[in-house]
Design an enzyme around this catalytic site. Structure first.
Site, PDB file in Angstrom:
ATOM      1  N   GLY A  66       0.815  -1.220   0.000  1.00  0.00           N
ATOM      2  CA  GLY A  66       0.000   0.000   0.000  1.00  0.00           C
ATOM      3  C   GLY A  66       0.847   1.267   0.000  1.00  0.00           C
ATOM      4  N   ASN A  92      -6.386  -3.188  -1.607  1.00  0.00           N
ATOM      5  CA  ASN A  92      -6.368  -1.762  -1.990  1.00  0.00           C
ATOM      6  C   ASN A  92      -5.009  -1.409  -2.596  1.00  0.00           C
ATOM      7  OD1 ASN A  92      -7.591   0.817  -2.127  1.00  0.00           O
ATOM      8  ND2 ASN A  92      -6.412   1.473  -0.329  1.00  0.00           N
ATOM      9  N   SER A 137      -3.657   5.751  14.238  1.00  0.00           N
ATOM     10  CA  SER A 137      -4.112   6.988  13.601  1.00  0.00           C
ATOM     11  C   SER A 137      -4.449   8.036  14.654  1.00  0.00           C
ATOM     12  CB  SER A 137      -5.362   6.668  12.792  1.00  0.00           C
ATOM     13  OG  SER A 137      -5.994   7.833  12.348  1.00  0.00           O
ATOM     14  N   TYR A 154     -14.167   2.760  11.282  1.00  0.00           N
ATOM     15  CA  TYR A 154     -12.730   2.684  10.983  1.00  0.00           C
ATOM     16  C   TYR A 154     -11.925   3.135  12.206  1.00  0.00           C
ATOM     17  CZ  TYR A 154      -8.118   4.179   9.498  1.00  0.00           C
ATOM     18  OH  TYR A 154      -6.764   4.371   9.441  1.00  0.00           O
ATOM     19  N   LYS A 183      -9.173   1.082  14.940  1.00  0.00           N
ATOM     20  CA  LYS A 183      -7.820   1.482  15.359  1.00  0.00           C
ATOM     21  C   LYS A 183      -7.736   1.527  16.886  1.00  0.00           C
ATOM     22  CE  LYS A 183      -5.843   1.941  11.399  1.00  0.00           C
ATOM     23  NZ  LYS A 183      -4.928   0.892  10.978  1.00  0.00           N
ATOM     24  N   ASN A 186      -1.818  13.241   8.928  1.00  0.00           N
ATOM     25  CA  ASN A 186      -2.360  13.140   7.552  1.00  0.00           C
ATOM     26  C   ASN A 186      -1.241  12.976   6.527  1.00  0.00           C
ATOM     27  OD1 ASN A 186      -4.595  14.328   9.170  1.00  0.00           O
ATOM     28  ND2 ASN A 186      -5.614  14.403   7.198  1.00  0.00           N
ATOM     29  N   GLY A 201     -18.669  14.345  10.763  1.00  0.00           N
ATOM     30  CA  GLY A 201     -17.583  13.644  11.450  1.00  0.00           C
ATOM     31  C   GLY A 201     -16.258  14.393  11.445  1.00  0.00           C
TER      32      GLY A 201
HETATM   33  P1  NAD Z   1      -3.326   1.355   1.886  1.00  0.00           P
HETATM   34  O1  NAD Z   1      -4.741   0.924   1.677  1.00  0.00           O
HETATM   35  O2  NAD Z   1      -2.608   1.931   0.738  1.00  0.00           O
HETATM   36  O3  NAD Z   1      -2.465   0.133   2.484  1.00  0.00           O
HETATM   37  C1  NAD Z   1      -3.026  -0.881   3.268  1.00  0.00           C
HETATM   38  C2  NAD Z   1      -2.633  -2.205   2.619  1.00  0.00           C
HETATM   39  O4  NAD Z   1      -3.201  -3.276   3.375  1.00  0.00           O
HETATM   40  C3  NAD Z   1      -3.151  -2.333   1.186  1.00  0.00           C
HETATM   41  O5  NAD Z   1      -2.079  -2.679   0.334  1.00  0.00           O
HETATM   42  C4  NAD Z   1      -4.186  -3.464   1.276  1.00  0.00           C
HETATM   43  O6  NAD Z   1      -4.244  -4.216   0.084  1.00  0.00           O
HETATM   44  C5  NAD Z   1      -3.644  -4.250   2.451  1.00  0.00           C
HETATM   45  N1  NAD Z   1      -4.628  -5.097   3.140  1.00  0.00           N
HETATM   46  C6  NAD Z   1      -5.838  -4.769   3.641  1.00  0.00           C
HETATM   47  N2  NAD Z   1      -6.399  -5.840   4.225  1.00  0.00           N
HETATM   48  C7  NAD Z   1      -5.524  -6.866   4.102  1.00  0.00           C
HETATM   49  C8  NAD Z   1      -5.521  -8.240   4.495  1.00  0.00           C
HETATM   50  N3  NAD Z   1      -6.557  -8.777   5.141  1.00  0.00           N
HETATM   51  N4  NAD Z   1      -4.452  -9.000   4.180  1.00  0.00           N
HETATM   52  C9  NAD Z   1      -3.395  -8.470   3.502  1.00  0.00           C
HETATM   53  N5  NAD Z   1      -3.332  -7.187   3.121  1.00  0.00           N
HETATM   54  C10 NAD Z   1      -4.392  -6.402   3.421  1.00  0.00           C
HETATM   55  O7  NAD Z   1      -3.314   2.372   3.110  1.00  0.00           O
HETATM   56  P2  NAD Z   1      -2.124   3.242   3.691  1.00  0.00           P
HETATM   57  O8  NAD Z   1      -2.507   4.663   3.531  1.00  0.00           O
HETATM   58  O9  NAD Z   1      -0.832   2.761   3.190  1.00  0.00           O
HETATM   59  O10 NAD Z   1      -2.287   2.891   5.231  1.00  0.00           O
HETATM   60  C11 NAD Z   1      -1.514   1.895   5.871  1.00  0.00           C
HETATM   61  C12 NAD Z   1      -2.017   1.734   7.290  1.00  0.00           C
HETATM   62  O11 NAD Z   1      -1.925   2.987   7.955  1.00  0.00           O
HETATM   63  C13 NAD Z   1      -3.480   1.311   7.376  1.00  0.00           C
HETATM   64  O12 NAD Z   1      -3.625   0.429   8.466  1.00  0.00           O
HETATM   65  C14 NAD Z   1      -4.199   2.617   7.654  1.00  0.00           C
HETATM   66  O13 NAD Z   1      -5.407   2.413   8.355  1.00  0.00           O
HETATM   67  C15 NAD Z   1      -3.170   3.343   8.505  1.00  0.00           C
HETATM   68  N6  NAD Z   1      -3.332   4.803   8.480  1.00  0.00           N
HETATM   69  C16 NAD Z   1      -3.362   5.447   7.281  1.00  0.00           C
HETATM   70  C17 NAD Z   1      -3.545   6.821   7.255  1.00  0.00           C
HETATM   71  C18 NAD Z   1      -3.653   7.559   5.941  1.00  0.00           C
HETATM   72  O14 NAD Z   1      -4.184   8.664   5.944  1.00  0.00           O
HETATM   73  N7  NAD Z   1      -3.187   7.014   4.827  1.00  0.00           N
HETATM   74  C19 NAD Z   1      -3.634   7.531   8.460  1.00  0.00           C
HETATM   75  C20 NAD Z   1      -3.575   6.837   9.659  1.00  0.00           C
HETATM   76  C21 NAD Z   1      -3.413   5.462   9.663  1.00  0.00           C
HETATM   77  C1  WQD Z   2      -8.549  16.444   5.202  1.00  0.00           C
HETATM   78  C2  WQD Z   2      -9.285  17.781   5.198  1.00  0.00           C
HETATM   79  C3  WQD Z   2     -11.672  17.594   4.985  1.00  0.00           C
HETATM   80  C4  WQD Z   2     -11.699  16.002   0.915  1.00  0.00           C
HETATM   81  C5  WQD Z   2      -8.747  10.886   7.389  1.00  0.00           C
HETATM   82  C6  WQD Z   2      -9.199   9.896   8.423  1.00  0.00           C
HETATM   83  C7  WQD Z   2      -8.121   9.705   9.459  1.00  0.00           C
HETATM   84  C8  WQD Z   2      -6.801   9.357   8.814  1.00  0.00           C
HETATM   85  C9  WQD Z   2      -6.436  10.291   7.699  1.00  0.00           C
HETATM   86  C10 WQD Z   2      -6.621   7.155   7.919  1.00  0.00           C
HETATM   87  C11 WQD Z   2     -10.568  17.757   6.019  1.00  0.00           C
HETATM   88  C12 WQD Z   2     -11.076  18.293   3.790  1.00  0.00           C
HETATM   89  C13 WQD Z   2     -11.281  16.491   2.141  1.00  0.00           C
HETATM   90  C14 WQD Z   2     -12.422  16.853   0.036  1.00  0.00           C
HETATM   91  C15 WQD Z   2     -12.220  18.638   1.645  1.00  0.00           C
HETATM   92  N1  WQD Z   2      -6.936   8.083   8.280  1.00  0.00           N
HETATM   93  N2  WQD Z   2     -11.540  17.785   2.498  1.00  0.00           N
HETATM   94  N3  WQD Z   2     -12.649  18.142   0.439  1.00  0.00           N
HETATM   95  O1  WQD Z   2     -10.520  13.476   7.396  1.00  0.00           O
HETATM   96  O2  WQD Z   2      -8.401  14.572   8.263  1.00  0.00           O
HETATM   97  O3  WQD Z   2      -8.498  12.132   8.039  1.00  0.00           O
HETATM   98  O4  WQD Z   2      -7.536  10.440   6.771  1.00  0.00           O
HETATM   99  O5  WQD Z   2      -6.408   6.149   7.671  1.00  0.00           O
HETATM  100  O6  WQD Z   2      -8.545   8.688  10.305  1.00  0.00           O
HETATM  101  O7  WQD Z   2     -10.377  10.377   9.048  1.00  0.00           O
HETATM  102  O8  WQD Z   2      -8.393  13.475   6.007  1.00  0.00           O
HETATM  103  O9  WQD Z   2      -7.857  13.904   3.646  1.00  0.00           O
HETATM  104  O10 WQD Z   2     -10.198  13.141   4.251  1.00  0.00           O
HETATM  105  O11 WQD Z   2      -9.468  15.423   4.867  1.00  0.00           O
HETATM  106  O12 WQD Z   2     -12.469  19.800   1.959  1.00  0.00           O
HETATM  107  O13 WQD Z   2     -12.847  16.452  -1.061  1.00  0.00           O
HETATM  108  O14 WQD Z   2      -9.689  18.060   3.850  1.00  0.00           O
HETATM  109  O15 WQD Z   2     -12.869  18.212   5.371  1.00  0.00           O
HETATM  110  O16 WQD Z   2     -10.672  19.000   6.636  1.00  0.00           O
HETATM  111  P1  WQD Z   2      -9.053  13.497   7.485  1.00  0.00           P
HETATM  112  P2  WQD Z   2      -8.994  13.923   4.613  1.00  0.00           P
END
Ligand code: NAD
Ligand code: WQD
Length: 340
Positions: free
Chosen positions: A11, A36, A125, A150, A154, A180, A296
């Site tokens: 990912g 994903n 997160s 979601y 976490k 973020n 939210g």
């Molecule tokens: P992503 O979706 O790109 O990566 C997650 C990966 O997990 C994907 O490659 C998906 O295919 C894999 N996956 C899901 N379920 C699986 C399973 N059962 N077995 C094997 N693989 C599986 O997301 P990301 O942005 O790289 O996020 C990575 C982690 O960080 C996630 O746990 C996400 O919740 C967490 N996180 C992400 C953000 C963000 O904003 N991107 C913020 C906070 C936390």
């Molecule tokens: C950022 C800002 C929106 C889209 C989420 C998850 C969090 C973490 C990171 C992951 C906000 C605004 C967004 C759009 C907009 N998760 N926005 N127009 O909501 O801070 O966090 O991702 O795994 O748990 O909740 O991130 O990128 O969605 O939004 O105005 O089309 O951009 O309102 O203020 P968020 P986001």
């Protein structure tokens, strides 16, 4: 050198972390079911680093799939990225989220115990701080009420990992609370590749800029913030990946630990600032309108990142300009993501 299993490593964050771990001299194994993502991200990591990666198509919640990997490979630590992460979808399909996210964690912990692998770093997160805590968020604050399934997964997984560490003298746990993540590797070869309509701000911005979507709706401009739009702690994904390298160094150096670290910059930017910076740095227009608030959303969310600096010796190095430039570089080079 130590070998690190990246569960969900194909990912967005996992692929960038793979690059930084390899650059730091670690061996990397990736397990992913491509729920994903696609294996193409790992081919690109191999091109960037010049190293071959052991890649397994595997469901991390499936014990037989995990057995195949743990019985064959020597693993020193696991980074658990595997999970579903679309907030809106989690409201529509809560059971899918609880089943997938929690089962991946339980299966990993059970398999690790069986094979005597005692170090796990977990992708948590900032969402676990909930609504009641005041910014900037500190690791010592209690976890709060989440606004969606979601977020609850976490929070629950943090509890599961903390309880497992308390019960098992050998098990070390590090919980990383990401803020973020945006941006991409500076090569433009790997980046965020959302399927369908992006949920997150930056992929939406880049898709409007490249002409794939008409117009960005900014969700609300009547928040009690500097310009009325929400503020967030945007962090460059390469800085975030380097935070994992530091966390691996830390966990491998401890006899036993159970620690939480915020991974953020500590500096909030508003949605309007993101759009304006993106337009200025890249010389492109991002059509946008102001719309209703999204349910939210919190007005503000940013880290106190002092603990990661004090304990891990980690802090972010990249600017908002870097984040905007690198996101655009990835989007321009890969208008359809990894699908060519
Ligand atoms: P992503 O979706 O790109 O990566 C997650 C990966 O997990 C994907 O490659 C998906 O295919 C894999 N996956 C899901 N379920 C699986 C399973 N059962 N077995 C094997 N693989 C599986 O997301 P990301 O942005 O790289 O996020 C990575 C982690 O960080 C996630 O746990 C996400 O919740 C967490 N996180 C992400 C953000 C963000 O904003 N991107 C913020 C906070 C936390
Ligand atoms: C950022 C800002 C929106 C889209 C989420 C998850 C969090 C973490 C990171 C992951 C906000 C605004 C967004 C759009 C907009 N998760 N926005 N127009 O909501 O801070 O966090 O991702 O795994 O748990 O909740 O991130 O990128 O969605 O939004 O105005 O089309 O951009 O309102 O203020 P968020 P986001």
């Amino acid at each position: 050198m130590s070998t690190i299993l990246l569960a969900g490593g194909a990912g967005y964050i996992g692929s960038h972390t793979a690059v930084e771990l390899i650059n730091a001299g670690y061996d990397v194994i990736v397990a992913d079911n491509y729920a994903n993502s696609s294996p193409e991200s790992i081919s690109r990591v191999e091109k960037i680093t010049g190293k071959k990666i052991a890649l397994y198509e595997a469901d991390v919640s499936n014990a037989a799939d995990m057995e195949k990997i743990f019985s064959k490979e020597h693993i020193d630590a696991v980074i658990h990225f595997a999970g579903l992460k679309a907030v809106g979808e989690s409201v529509q399909k809560p059971l899918l989220y609880y089943r997938n996210n929690i089962d991946t964690t339980l299966t990993l912990l059970e398999t690790m115990a069986k094979y005597n692998v005692n170090n796990i770093i977990f992708s948590s997160s900032a969402t676990v701080y909930g609504e009641a805590n005041k910014v900037p968020y500190l690791e010592t604050m209690p976890r709060g009420e989440c606004t969606n399934p979601y977020g609850w997964t976490k929070s629950m997984m943090e509890q599961i990992l903390t309880d497992a560490a308390a019960a098992d003298e050998a098990l070390s746990v590090v919980l990383l609370r990401y803020f973020n993540p945006i941006g991409a590797h500076e090569s433009g070869m790997i980046g965020e590749d959302p399927q369908g309509i992006p949920n997150n701000l930056m992929p939406y911005v880049t898709q409007v800029a490249v002409g794939k979507r008409e117009c960005l709706t900014i969700f609300g401009n009547d928040y009690p913030t500097k310009d009325g739009t929400c503020t967030r702690d945007y962090i460059h994904v390469v800085d975030l990946a380097k935070g994992h390298v530091k966390a691996i160094g830390y966990i491998l150096s401890q006899d036993k630990c159970c620690d939480i670290f915020n991974l953020g910059t500590g500096t909030p930017y508003s949605v309007t600032e993101i759009v304006e910076t993106f337009e200025r740095v890249n010389g492109v227009k991002v059509n946008h309108i102001y719309g209703d608030r999204r349910s939210g959303d919190l007005a503000e969310c940013y880290a106190n990142a002092d603990k990661a600096l004090e304990v891990l010796g980690w802090k972010t190095e990249k600017t908002l300009e870097d984040m905007c430039r690198d996101s655009w570089n990835w989007q321009k080079q890969n208008p359809n993501g990894y699908r060519g």
